[in-house]
Design a protein around this motif. Structure first.
Motif, PDB file in Angstrom:
ATOM      1  N   ARG A 231     -44.257 -60.647  21.997  1.00 42.21           N
ATOM      2  CA  ARG A 231     -44.565 -61.279  20.718  1.00 42.21           C
ATOM      3  C   ARG A 231     -44.047 -62.720  20.752  1.00 42.21           C
ATOM      4  O   ARG A 231     -43.139 -63.111  20.012  1.00 42.21           O
ATOM      5  CB  ARG A 231     -43.931 -60.478  19.573  1.00 42.21           C
TER       6      ARG A 231
ATOM      7  N   GLU B 266     -43.332 -64.966  17.695  1.00 43.90           N
ATOM      8  CA  GLU B 266     -42.094 -64.989  16.909  1.00 43.90           C
ATOM      9  C   GLU B 266     -41.321 -66.282  17.167  1.00 43.90           C
ATOM     10  O   GLU B 266     -40.750 -66.877  16.248  1.00 43.90           O
ATOM     11  CB  GLU B 266     -41.236 -63.761  17.246  1.00 43.90           C
TER      12      GLU B 266
ATOM     13  N   SER C  30     -36.684 -58.671  19.699  1.00 44.76           N
ATOM     14  CA  SER C  30     -36.121 -57.343  19.957  1.00 44.76           C
ATOM     15  C   SER C  30     -37.232 -56.462  20.508  1.00 44.76           C
ATOM     16  O   SER C  30     -38.411 -56.788  20.401  1.00 44.76           O
ATOM     17  CB  SER C  30     -35.538 -56.730  18.683  1.00 44.76           C
TER      18      SER C  30
ATOM     19  N   ASP D 266     -38.329 -53.452  19.602  1.00 43.20           N
ATOM     20  CA  ASP D 266     -39.190 -52.741  18.660  1.00 43.20           C
ATOM     21  C   ASP D 266     -39.504 -53.528  17.401  1.00 43.20           C
ATOM     22  O   ASP D 266     -40.158 -53.019  16.492  1.00 43.20           O
ATOM     23  CB  ASP D 266     -38.558 -51.407  18.269  1.00 43.20           C
ATOM     24  N   GLY D 267     -39.033 -54.790  17.316  1.00 43.61           N
ATOM     25  CA  GLY D 267     -39.259 -55.559  16.103  1.00 43.61           C
ATOM     26  C   GLY D 267     -38.375 -55.128  14.954  1.00 43.61           C
ATOM     27  O   GLY D 267     -38.531 -55.609  13.829  1.00 43.61           O
ATOM     28  N   LYS D 268     -37.423 -54.244  15.246  1.00 40.68           N
ATOM     29  CA  LYS D 268     -36.523 -53.737  14.206  1.00 40.68           C
ATOM     30  C   LYS D 268     -35.057 -53.914  14.599  1.00 40.68           C
ATOM     31  O   LYS D 268     -34.179 -53.249  14.057  1.00 40.68           O
ATOM     32  CB  LYS D 268     -36.819 -52.267  13.935  1.00 40.68           C
TER      33      LYS D 268
ATOM     34  N   LEU E  88     -36.189 -62.357  12.315  1.00 43.12           N
ATOM     35  CA  LEU E  88     -37.299 -61.896  13.139  1.00 43.12           C
ATOM     36  C   LEU E  88     -36.833 -60.805  14.106  1.00 43.12           C
ATOM     37  O   LEU E  88     -37.554 -59.832  14.365  1.00 43.12           O
ATOM     38  CB  LEU E  88     -37.901 -63.072  13.911  1.00 43.12           C
TER      39      LEU E  88
ATOM     40  N   SER F  92     -34.412 -58.646  13.657  1.00 38.36           N
ATOM     41  CA  SER F  92     -34.107 -57.403  12.940  1.00 38.36           C
ATOM     42  C   SER F  92     -35.329 -56.770  12.291  1.00 38.36           C
ATOM     43  O   SER F  92     -35.287 -55.589  11.921  1.00 38.36           O
ATOM     44  CB  SER F  92     -33.056 -57.668  11.858  1.00 38.36           C
ATOM     45  N   GLY F  93     -36.388 -57.544  12.121  1.00 37.86           N
ATOM     46  CA  GLY F  93     -37.566 -57.045  11.421  1.00 37.86           C
ATOM     47  C   GLY F  93     -37.567 -57.365   9.947  1.00 37.86           C
ATOM     48  O   GLY F  93     -38.500 -56.992   9.216  1.00 37.86           O
TER      49      GLY F  93
ATOM     50  N   ARG G 166     -38.069 -60.195   8.796  1.00 35.52           N
ATOM     51  CA  ARG G 166     -39.193 -61.108   8.691  1.00 35.52           C
ATOM     52  C   ARG G 166     -40.254 -60.729   9.713  1.00 35.52           C
ATOM     53  O   ARG G 166     -39.949 -60.288  10.813  1.00 35.52           O
ATOM     54  CB  ARG G 166     -38.745 -62.546   8.988  1.00 35.52           C
ATOM     55  N   HIS G 167     -41.500 -60.904   9.342  1.00 34.97           N
ATOM     56  CA  HIS G 167     -42.617 -60.753  10.276  1.00 34.97           C
ATOM     57  C   HIS G 167     -43.244 -62.118  10.462  1.00 34.97           C
ATOM     58  O   HIS G 167     -43.193 -62.968   9.570  1.00 34.97           O
ATOM     59  CB  HIS G 167     -43.652 -59.758   9.738  1.00 34.97           C
TER      60      HIS G 167
ATOM     61  N   ASP H 226     -49.736 -55.572  14.067  1.00 32.75           N
ATOM     62  CA  ASP H 226     -49.670 -56.074  15.440  1.00 32.75           C
ATOM     63  C   ASP H 226     -50.811 -55.524  16.288  1.00 32.75           C
ATOM     64  O   ASP H 226     -51.451 -56.248  17.041  1.00 32.75           O
ATOM     65  CB  ASP H 226     -48.327 -55.700  16.071  1.00 32.75           C
TER      66      ASP H 226
END
Length: 372
Positions: A130, A133, A283, A285-287, A319, A321-322, A324-325, A352
């Protein structure tokens, strides 16, 4: 490790010159550019080196550099499959169809393709990052740093990966500074320092005081340094090429992914097909779980100043931590003024998969058209 030029690939590999013939697993890499590009290919080759360091004599690696995208890549990929390479990484978008073709002919070989979105057989997997980001962070910085409100963006090819980056950058920049204009120049090359330098020069002459690039050489950063404007690095840390101009680089880090996949191939747990698709960002997993494939390197704290630097770091953490997208639906419209389907359906942000994988439209606020 064996290095093979694209022109000599067939001859060299057919003679069995790949090193470590007794290794448990032979791994091949197909590169679109030279390993010395200091950008995209350089970073993939750093991942290959990480494999060698991690696994030692359990593996041997071969790479073929400067392989043209498109049908011509079939021969190079086939050469690796024919010479005992059990795992082959093809590392550019334009290798997608050639990799599918060769994978179908060699069902016992494992194939991995970077940045694509199709895989027609279970012995092929796709992986990407990604990267957009990082463009969000660059967009924030540009919005606060520009004095002319004109940003120059050097783009390689009009594929979804590049379009995603342009949109993410522009959306964030215009959120903070609606007067920003993004001037996009297409060079139709991944690595051509002369073309990239020419594009950077033309953009600065047209009023841009910040240069963004989705190409692989440090030439745009070097031009920005010589002209007294700012620039962002691409794929690797390019701060040394413009210590005053450089604001921050998006760094591609493939090391952990490559090591994970080689380990899976060695222990028999490797899998392909759609279920194996991987798309890591800051990250995994985006989380906020695990370090991903995208890093921000060498913030120019002196140029940014303490407040903007703190704001950029906070955005990076959000971004990661997820929280924000990159593409929240609030305020997001396509270039024609329409609302993306997911947003119209009430989603909080674009999906996504599949939207961003195949994205072929600009957001509102970009005046130019996507080349066809």
């Amino acid at each position: 490790m064996k290095r093979v030029s694209s022109l000599l690939a067939a001859a060299a590999l057919s003679l069995g010159f790949a090193s470590g013939a007794s290794a448990e697993l032979k791994i091949g890499f197909i590169y679109v550019g030279p390993v010395e590009d200091l950008g995209w290919t350089f970073r993939h080759d750093e991942g290959r080196k990480a494999i060698e360091q991690h696994f030692g004599n359990k593996v041997s690696t071969t790479f073929i550099e400067n392989v043209p995208e498109g049908p011509a890549a079939v021969d190079a990929i086939t050469d690796l499959a024919e010479t005992g390479h059990g795992l082959i990484f093809t590392t550019s978008f334009g290798f997608m169809n050639p990799t599918n073709t060769v994978a179908a002919n060699y069902p016992k070989v494992k194939f991995e393709h970077a940045t694509g979105f199709t895989r027609n057989t279970d012995n092929m997997a796709t992986f990407s990052a990604r990267f957009y980001e990082g463009r969000v962070i660059q967009g924030l910085i540009a919005s606060k740093m520009t004095k002319t409100n004109k940003i120059g963006y050097i783009a390689s090819f009009p594929i979804p990966e590049v379009i995603r980056g342009i949109n993410a950058f522009t959306f964030e920049a215009r959120k903070h500074n609606p007067n920003i204009e993004v001037d996009i120049r297409w060079v139709f090359s991944w690595f051509d320092p002369a073309k990239e330098a020419e594009a950077a020069t033309a953009l600065i002459d047209a009023g841009a005081d910040i240069i963004v690039q989705h190409t692989d050489s440090p030439a745009p950063v070097q031009v920005a340094e010589s002209r007294g404007v700012y620039a962002f690095g691409q794929a690797s840390d390019m701060s040394r090429f413009g210590p005053n101009a450089h604001l921050v680089s998006i760094v591609d880090n493939w090391d952990s992914y490559y090591i994970d996949r080689v380990q899976a191939a060695l222990d028999g747990t490797w899998n392909g097909g759609a279920a194996a698709d991987v798309w890591w960002g800051l990250s995994k997993d985006g989380k906020g779980n695990g370090i991903g494939m995208v890093e921000m390197a060498s913030y120019n704290e002196k140029a940014l100043g303490p407040d903007l630097y703190a704001e950029a770091i906070a955005l990076e953490k959000a971004l990661f931590s997820g929280a924000r997208h990159a593409f929240p639906c609030a305020g997001l419209k396509k270039q024609d003024g329409s609302i993306p389907e997911e947003c119209a359906s009430g989603a909080p942000h674009l999906v996504d998969f599949p939207t961003l994988v195949t994205k072929d439209w600009y957001i509102e606020g970009i005046a130019q058209s996507i080349p066809k």
